[in-house]
Scaffold this active site. Structure first.
Site, PDB file in Angstrom:
ATOM      1  N   TYR A   1      -0.963   0.805  10.896  1.00 57.72           N
ATOM      2  CA  TYR A   1      -1.207   0.113   9.623  1.00 57.72           C
ATOM      3  C   TYR A   1      -0.058   0.387   8.647  1.00 57.72           C
ATOM      4  CZ  TYR A   1      -3.578  -1.100   5.243  1.00 57.72           C
ATOM      5  OH  TYR A   1      -3.906  -1.645   4.037  1.00 57.72           O
TER       6      TYR A   1
ATOM      7  N   SER B   1       0.851  -1.199   0.000  1.00 59.10           N
ATOM      8  CA  SER B   1       0.000   0.000   0.000  1.00 59.10           C
ATOM      9  C   SER B   1       0.880   1.240   0.000  1.00 59.10           C
ATOM     10  CB  SER B   1      -0.884   0.001   1.253  1.00 59.10           C
ATOM     11  OG  SER B   1      -1.463   1.277   1.434  1.00 59.10           O
TER      12      SER B   1
END
Lengths: 245, 439
Positions: free
Chosen positions: A151, A138
């Protein structure tokens, strides 16, 4: 086997409920992939994917069970042409601030479990002498932001792991494809306002399949995120930390 | 030694341990020591796809098995699997003998010729290579050396079996007598596909060798216009002085060729030129090499497609399915697919090999650069039309077919599997092609 035109026959999706993962599988099936293994937590009802579908129980946190998942998948469909490591949890930074144990567990899923899965996949693909491991990284890991640094740090670790694994597999016939989407509008981000350069699971899947066929080592979705982050990585921290999200 | 191998099309490389035995004894030892990923034989690497690749396993380069003998009384050659047709022609043509079947290149091994059951321009009369084999010896998964003759189930599974029943160690086959080393060739230009097919159907039986090159770029009324060549071995009366057979690379493609050398534009020009330079109708005498193996004159011509490689699509549809052939030619012509050399041929009876490609009908072969947009979908559409008409694609050329289509196109597949499973219960003989097509 990957054929002369980049088509594949067998796919293993770890994280069988993953919207992006299923979208990739659907596209590959449309291009000729005939046999699919979906590895997911219990109680999973597989959707129709236009291919022969098998379901194998998989718990990301049960790292001692990962070997058995690969053994079962190869028993079911033979060589694995594509392995997609697509499971993950997002969670909010506020929740992690309030519950450090939940944060550690999320990191165990988003990073630790992927390390285990990646190493198992590498062993299988190396022995086969062919096949691609698709790792869903990501932009959150390209440069970690204060808005979601639990995250983001897990994704940063995963991205580094996947790069190293790709280099380690060089010359073995096996490959790693790192997919770095921006904000993806889907179930995982429900209720969050989309960020600039966001995409849909289908757009991520289309870019992934194109990169798979071309044999690329990584792909940003949308593509413009690549050059954008090359610049953003150079931004002074004093500026970076003032970003709203 | 671990090496990345590809077929002639240079697509989808995979690594394998490559070993080159010099005797059948060494070959048996290698087969006995094959790894979990199995073993497959490789000859001169002229299969276009992944037939002689074995990712993560063992590939046995058979070119070191190169002994052969010829008996002039019977016209029979007995050759080790690694002997090339080039070697045999070089020695036999001056003695007045020719191989029974020659594919478009003479750089194939005898073992490969049997495993792919290759065909040539004489298929309409003489069938494929397997039809001329009197016996063959096979090194099996159990390490035995079996001698097989026509009529044996394992013989029928080995001819056209793509090397998946064992390693072909030796082959005995009949050669044909020739009186000169020259060919008497009749060249004729046709205006469209219908004329091409009509002329072939009418006159094929008068010649041993026939083939048509089709200009796939011509559209509309001229769609399918062709240059038809029909030939026979010349008699001494037809040639004043028959030179000895002297093959050899006439030109060499440079080691590195820009990827775009064969592109839409150059192929358009080539196709136009090829058609224009052919006479409307002419008879001439020609050497064996230019008649049978024009592309062997350009060594390494497969590199001209650049680093992404190319695929060859060759299919056959049975007689009576001319509409399917016409439809596919029309699609190709509309699509503007740049094919370098597109060849049409009328097949005669098959050889009895269970996975052999030829059947009585029409076969079309075309080369396409692997990077072409939409190529995968285009060819899968052709697969469906070909299978629907009762036809099939040629495994020695294939690099992209799927397992479901394979089963539809080869009705004897189940029978072949039963025979193979009996001869090789553990699936020791395996190739990338076998995995891709789930053979």
């Amino acid at each position: 086997m990957k054929n002369a035109l980049g088509g594949v026959d067998t796919v293993l999706l770890l994280g069988g409920r993953s919207e992006i993962g299923l979208e990739i599988v659907r596209l590959l099936a449309g291009l000729g992939a005939g046999r699919v293994v979906l590895a997911a937590r219990d109680g999973f009802d597989p959707p129709d994917l236009g291919a022969e579908v098998h379901v194998v129980p998989f718990d990301a946190l049960d790292v001692h069970g990962h070997g058995a998942v690969f053994a079962r998948a190869t028993e079911l469909v033979g060589d694995l042409d594509v392995v997609i490591s697509a499971f993950g949890v997002l969670g909010t930074q506020e929740r992690y601030d309030a519950d450090p144990a939940a944060a550690a567990e999320a990191v165990a899923v988003n990073y630790g479990a992927h390390v285990s899965v990646g190493l198992h996949a590498a062993r299988v693909l190396r022995e086969q002498g062919h096949g691609t491991l698709v790792v869903l990284s990501s932009v959150a890991g390209a440069r970690v932001r204060k808005a979601n640094f639990v995250y983001g740090s897990a994704k940063a670790g995963l991205d580094g792991f996947a790069q190293g694994l790709g280099d380690a597999l060089h010359g073995s016939g096996a490959r790693v494809l790192i997919v770095r989407p921006g904000f993806v509008i889907g179930r995982m981000t429900k209720g969050l306002a989309p960020a600039p350069m966001s995409s849909t699971p289908r757009q991520v899947a289309l870019a992934t399949v194109a990169a798979l066929r071309a044999g690329a080592p990584s792909v940003w979705v949308p593509r413009a995120l690549g050059p954008a982050f090359r610049v953003l990585r150079l931004l002074p921290r004093a500026l970076w930390r003032r970003l709203p999200r | 030694m671990t090496t990345f191998l590809t077929g002639w099309g240079r697509t989808a490389p995979t690594p394998a341990r490559l070993a080159r035995p010099r005797s059948v004894g060494q070959l048996r030892e290698l087969v006995a020591s094959a790894p979990r990923r199995g073993v497959v034989a490789r000859g001169l690497g002229r299969s276009y796809g992944d037939a002689a690749q074995n990712a993560g396993g063992l590939v046995v380069d058979c070119t070191g098995l190169d002994a052969w003998t010829f008996d002039e009384g019977s016209g029979l050659v007995t050759a080790s699997g690694g002997v090339s047709l080039h070697t045999l022609m070089t020695a036999l043509v001056p003695q007045g003998w020719f191989v029974p079947v020659s594919p478009g290149t003479r750089h194939v091994t005898v073992g490969g010729a049997v495993a792919a059951d290759v065909h040539g321009k004489n298929h309409h009369r003489d069938s494929s290579f397997g039809a001329h084999v009197r016996s063959l010896t096979l090194v099996t998964a159990g390490g035995e050396v079996l001698t097989l003759r026509p009529g044996h189930p394992l013989f029928a599974a080995t001819v056209g079996g793509m090397g998946l029943t064992g390693v072909i160690a030796e082959v005995t086959f009949g050669c044909v007598p020739i009186r000169t080393s020259m060919m008497r060739v009749d060249v004729q230009r046709t205006a469209d596909l219908d004329e091409t097919m009509a002329v072939m159907a009418d006159s094929d039986h008068r010649h041993r060798y026939t083939v048509a090159w089709i200009d796939l770029i011509a559209r509309g009324r001229r769609m399918g216009r062709s240059v038809l060549t029909r030939g026979d071995h010349a008699t001494p009366a037809e040639v004043k002085e028959a030179p000895p057979f002297a093959p050899g690379a006439l030109a060499r493609a440079p080691a590195w060729v820009p990827g775009g050398l064969l592109n839409g534009l150059s192929l358009r020009a080539f196709n136009e030129l090829w058609y224009r330079r052919a006479p409307r109708r002419r008879t001439l005498t020609q050497g064996i090499a230019p008649f049978f193996h024009p592309l062997d004159g350009v060594e390494g011509w497969n590199r001209m497609y650049g680093p992404r490689g190319f695929v060859q699509y060759q299919f056959v549809v049975p007689l009576g399915a001319e509409e399917t052939l016409r439809g596919i030619v029309a699609t190709l012509s509309e699509h503007g697919s740049p094919s370098f050399l597109t060849v049409l041929k009328r097949f005669g009876p098959g050889s009895g090999g269970l996975l052999s490609f030829p059947m009585p009908g029409w076969t079309l072969a075309l080369d396409l650069p692997a990077g072409g947009r939409g190529l995968s979908g285009l060819l899968r559409g052709f697969d469906r039309r070909v299978a629907g008409a009762g036809g099939r694609v040629y495994l020695a050329k294939d690099a992209r077919l799927g397992a479901a289509m394979m089963a539809e196109m080869y009705p004897e597949l189940e029978r072949w599997r039963r025979i193979r499973d009996e001869a090789d219960p553990a699936g020791l003989f395996r190739s990338d092609l076998a995995r891709r097509l789930r053979l």
